[in-house]
Design a protein around this motif. Structure first.
Motif, PDB file in Angstrom:
ATOM      1  N   ALA A  44      -1.311  -9.007   8.819  1.00  0.00           N
ATOM      2  CA  ALA A  44      -1.115  -9.606   7.503  1.00  0.00           C
ATOM      3  C   ALA A  44      -0.595  -8.593   6.489  1.00  0.00           C
ATOM      4  O   ALA A  44       0.306  -8.889   5.705  1.00  0.00           O
ATOM      5  N   HIS A  45      -1.151  -7.394   6.494  1.00  0.00           N
ATOM      6  CA  HIS A  45      -0.802  -6.412   5.475  1.00  0.00           C
ATOM      7  C   HIS A  45       0.500  -5.668   5.755  1.00  0.00           C
ATOM      8  O   HIS A  45       1.230  -5.322   4.841  1.00  0.00           O
ATOM      9  N   PHE A  46       0.761  -5.408   7.022  1.00  0.00           N
ATOM     10  CA  PHE A  46       1.933  -4.607   7.368  1.00  0.00           C
ATOM     11  C   PHE A  46       2.927  -5.356   8.246  1.00  0.00           C
ATOM     12  O   PHE A  46       3.886  -4.783   8.724  1.00  0.00           O
ATOM     13  N   TYR A  83      -6.633  12.789   5.254  1.00  0.00           N
ATOM     14  CA  TYR A  83      -5.876  12.522   4.037  1.00  0.00           C
ATOM     15  C   TYR A  83      -6.405  11.231   3.441  1.00  0.00           C
ATOM     16  O   TYR A  83      -6.630  10.251   4.157  1.00  0.00           O
ATOM     17  N   GLU A  84      -6.584  11.204   2.120  1.00  0.00           N
ATOM     18  CA  GLU A  84      -7.071  10.005   1.444  1.00  0.00           C
ATOM     19  C   GLU A  84      -6.344   9.849   0.121  1.00  0.00           C
ATOM     20  O   GLU A  84      -6.190  10.809  -0.636  1.00  0.00           O
ATOM     21  N   ASP A  85      -5.886   8.624  -0.156  1.00  0.00           N
ATOM     22  CA  ASP A  85      -5.178   8.368  -1.411  1.00  0.00           C
ATOM     23  C   ASP A  85      -5.042   6.856  -1.589  1.00  0.00           C
ATOM     24  O   ASP A  85      -5.259   6.083  -0.661  1.00  0.00           O
ATOM     25  N   GLU A  86      -4.677   6.446  -2.799  1.00  0.00           N
ATOM     26  CA  GLU A  86      -4.333   5.053  -3.042  1.00  0.00           C
ATOM     27  C   GLU A  86      -2.830   4.919  -2.869  1.00  0.00           C
ATOM     28  O   GLU A  86      -2.071   5.796  -3.284  1.00  0.00           O
ATOM     29  N   ILE A  87      -2.408   3.819  -2.246  1.00  0.00           N
ATOM     30  CA  ILE A  87      -0.973   3.596  -2.057  1.00  0.00           C
ATOM     31  C   ILE A  87      -0.606   2.211  -2.559  1.00  0.00           C
ATOM     32  O   ILE A  87      -1.429   1.308  -2.595  1.00  0.00           O
ATOM     33  N   GLN A  88       0.650   2.061  -2.922  1.00  0.00           N
ATOM     34  CA  GLN A  88       1.172   0.771  -3.332  1.00  0.00           C
ATOM     35  C   GLN A  88       2.208   0.343  -2.301  1.00  0.00           C
ATOM     36  O   GLN A  88       3.114   1.110  -1.961  1.00  0.00           O
ATOM     37  N   THR A  89       2.061  -0.871  -1.795  1.00  0.00           N
ATOM     38  CA  THR A  89       3.000  -1.377  -0.800  1.00  0.00           C
ATOM     39  C   THR A  89       4.270  -1.872  -1.484  1.00  0.00           C
ATOM     40  O   THR A  89       4.328  -1.965  -2.717  1.00  0.00           O
ATOM     41  N   TRP A  94      -2.057  -2.703  -3.942  1.00  0.00           N
ATOM     42  CA  TRP A  94      -2.652  -1.373  -3.852  1.00  0.00           C
ATOM     43  C   TRP A  94      -3.725  -1.346  -2.780  1.00  0.00           C
ATOM     44  O   TRP A  94      -4.491  -2.298  -2.627  1.00  0.00           O
ATOM     45  N   PHE A  95      -3.786  -0.232  -2.036  1.00  0.00           N
ATOM     46  CA  PHE A  95      -4.770  -0.049  -0.978  1.00  0.00           C
ATOM     47  C   PHE A  95      -5.313   1.371  -1.015  1.00  0.00           C
ATOM     48  O   PHE A  95      -4.613   2.298  -1.417  1.00  0.00           O
ATOM     49  N   GLN A  96      -6.540   1.522  -0.557  1.00  0.00           N
ATOM     50  CA  GLN A  96      -7.083   2.840  -0.288  1.00  0.00           C
ATOM     51  C   GLN A  96      -6.627   3.199   1.123  1.00  0.00           C
ATOM     52  O   GLN A  96      -6.855   2.439   2.060  1.00  0.00           O
ATOM     53  N   MET A  97      -5.964   4.322   1.275  1.00  0.00           N
ATOM     54  CA  MET A  97      -5.457   4.719   2.583  1.00  0.00           C
ATOM     55  C   MET A  97      -6.165   5.988   3.028  1.00  0.00           C
ATOM     56  O   MET A  97      -6.283   6.948   2.262  1.00  0.00           O
ATOM     57  N   ASN A  98      -6.636   5.971   4.252  1.00  0.00           N
ATOM     58  CA  ASN A  98      -7.220   7.150   4.876  1.00  0.00           C
ATOM     59  C   ASN A  98      -6.469   7.396   6.166  1.00  0.00           C
ATOM     60  O   ASN A  98      -6.293   6.471   6.965  1.00  0.00           O
TER      61      ASN A  98
END
Length: 112
Positions: A44-46, A83-89, A94-98
């Motif tokens: 669904a997300h990607f 690695y950890e950060d917030e990303i925008q698709t 917006w998602f928290q990405m690890n």
């Protein structure tokens, strides 16, 4: 040998069950940046599909178009550091990405 095979089947079934029951989009990428496995929410997300397994993430638009993602994956593979950060698709969500190093004989990554 049969005992080892049975244990391997059991472990694989546990992993498959976990993937089916998680709401977190996750995918595994090997050291060559090839997609090896992903959870159903990743569909669904990607927009990932089973036919994407075995393909380079360079050839998967939803992943290759995330700004800097491939460079970050390469860095995690090289340094073995999370690695950890917030990303925008690309559709402005917006998602928290690890990104976590994950090793089984060959280096792999687990993205959550």
């Amino acid at each position: 040998m049969k005992k080892k095979n049975r244990k391997l089947v059991e472990l694989n079934e546990e992993l498959e069950n976990y993937f089916r029951n998680t709401i977190i989009p996750q995918f595994f990428v090997d050291a060559d940046l090839v997609l090896r496995k992903f959870s159903p929410p990743a569909n669904a997300h990607f927009k990932l599909e089973k036919t994407d397994l075995g393909k380079s993430i360079f050839n998967l638009p939803a992943l290759s178009q995330l700004d800097g993602l491939i460079d970050i994956i390469k860095e995690v593979i090289t340094t073995n550091v999370d690695y950890e950060d917030e990303i925008q698709t690309t559709d402005n969500r917006w998602f928290q990405m690890n990104i976590l190093p994950y090793t089984i004989k060959k280096k792999m990554l687990r993205m959550v």
